[in-house]
Scaffold this motif. Structure first.
Motif, PDB file in Angstrom:
ATOM      1  N   ILE A   7       0.841  -1.205   0.000  1.00  0.00           N
ATOM      2  CA  ILE A   7       0.000   0.000   0.000  1.00  0.00           C
ATOM      3  C   ILE A   7       0.873   1.252   0.000  1.00  0.00           C
ATOM      4  O   ILE A   7       0.615   2.208  -0.734  1.00  0.00           O
ATOM      5  CB  ILE A   7      -0.972  -0.019   1.198  1.00  0.00           C
ATOM      6  N   GLY A   8       1.923   1.251   0.821  1.00  0.00           N
ATOM      7  CA  GLY A   8       2.846   2.383   0.847  1.00  0.00           C
ATOM      8  C   GLY A   8       3.494   2.625  -0.511  1.00  0.00           C
ATOM      9  O   GLY A   8       3.623   3.765  -0.956  1.00  0.00           O
ATOM     10  N   ALA A  13       3.977   5.588  -5.556  1.00  0.00           N
ATOM     11  CA  ALA A  13       3.855   5.582  -7.014  1.00  0.00           C
ATOM     12  C   ALA A  13       2.827   6.614  -7.475  1.00  0.00           C
ATOM     13  O   ALA A  13       3.036   7.308  -8.476  1.00  0.00           O
ATOM     14  CB  ALA A  13       3.476   4.184  -7.505  1.00  0.00           C
ATOM     15  N   ALA A  14       1.732   6.724  -6.742  1.00  0.00           N
ATOM     16  CA  ALA A  14       0.693   7.690  -7.117  1.00  0.00           C
ATOM     17  C   ALA A  14       1.214   9.116  -7.027  1.00  0.00           C
ATOM     18  O   ALA A  14       0.972   9.920  -7.931  1.00  0.00           O
ATOM     19  CB  ALA A  14      -0.540   7.507  -6.221  1.00  0.00           C
ATOM     20  N   VAL A  50       9.473   2.819  -8.775  1.00  0.00           N
ATOM     21  CA  VAL A  50       8.718   2.460  -7.564  1.00  0.00           C
ATOM     22  C   VAL A  50       7.861   1.219  -7.811  1.00  0.00           C
ATOM     23  O   VAL A  50       7.774   0.331  -6.963  1.00  0.00           O
ATOM     24  CB  VAL A  50       7.850   3.643  -7.078  1.00  0.00           C
ATOM     25  N   ALA A  51       7.265   1.135  -8.987  1.00  0.00           N
ATOM     26  CA  ALA A  51       6.405  -0.014  -9.302  1.00  0.00           C
ATOM     27  C   ALA A  51       7.177  -1.325  -9.225  1.00  0.00           C
ATOM     28  O   ALA A  51       6.609  -2.360  -8.863  1.00  0.00           O
ATOM     29  CB  ALA A  51       5.777   0.164 -10.685  1.00  0.00           C
ATOM     30  N   GLY A  67      -3.932   1.050 -11.562  1.00  0.00           N
ATOM     31  CA  GLY A  67      -4.938   1.845 -12.268  1.00  0.00           C
ATOM     32  C   GLY A  67      -6.021   2.347 -11.318  1.00  0.00           C
ATOM     33  O   GLY A  67      -6.457   3.496 -11.397  1.00  0.00           O
ATOM     34  N   GLY A  68      -6.457   1.497 -10.401  1.00  0.00           N
ATOM     35  CA  GLY A  68      -7.460   1.904  -9.412  1.00  0.00           C
ATOM     36  C   GLY A  68      -6.920   2.934  -8.439  1.00  0.00           C
ATOM     37  O   GLY A  68      -7.621   3.882  -8.060  1.00  0.00           O
ATOM     38  N   ILE A  69      -5.665   2.753  -8.045  1.00  0.00           N
ATOM     39  CA  ILE A  69      -5.022   3.722  -7.162  1.00  0.00           C
ATOM     40  C   ILE A  69      -4.916   5.069  -7.874  1.00  0.00           C
ATOM     41  O   ILE A  69      -5.148   6.127  -7.288  1.00  0.00           O
ATOM     42  CB  ILE A  69      -3.614   3.237  -6.745  1.00  0.00           C
TER      43      ILE A  69
END
Length: 112
Positions: A7-8, A13-14, A50-51, A67-69
């Protein structure tokens, strides 16, 4: 602990991708200059690194879940940075996307 790390990494990444795209937008569309564009390109490149740190080894799964994030993160960024006010359909869509992230990334699987 692995889920919290994942999650972090999604949040990091976002920030890199959405922030990078926003910087490019500001540099070109808002005429803030090439320094902004360059900073955006660097941030977008960092997103790619990061991914690769996600614990799941499957690129397609990581990118699909991200994609959802990205959908939810883009709305949050717009609210915080640009004063955007999402309507209930924006919020519902983001929640549906986040539910998809949970299913894609964290549903129990048997290893085959």
């Amino acid at each position: 602990m692995i889920i919290l790390r994942s999650i972090g990494l999604f949040l990091l990444a976002a920030v890199a991708e959405i922030g990078g795209a926003w910087l490019v937008w500001q540099g070109l569309r808002e005429h803030k200059g090439w320094l902004w564009v360059g900073a955006g390109v660097i941030a977008l490149g960092l997103y790619g690194f990061v991914a690769t740190l996600q614990p799941d080894p499957h690129f397609g799964r990581i990118l699909a879940a991200y994609g959802g994030i990205f959908v939810a993160g883009s709305l949050a960024w717009a609210m915080i940075v640009d004063g955007f006010r999402p309507d209930r359909w924006d919020v519902l869509g983001a929640l549906i996307c986040l539910a998809g992230v949970i299913v894609i990334m964290y549903a129990p699987r048997s290893e085959s």
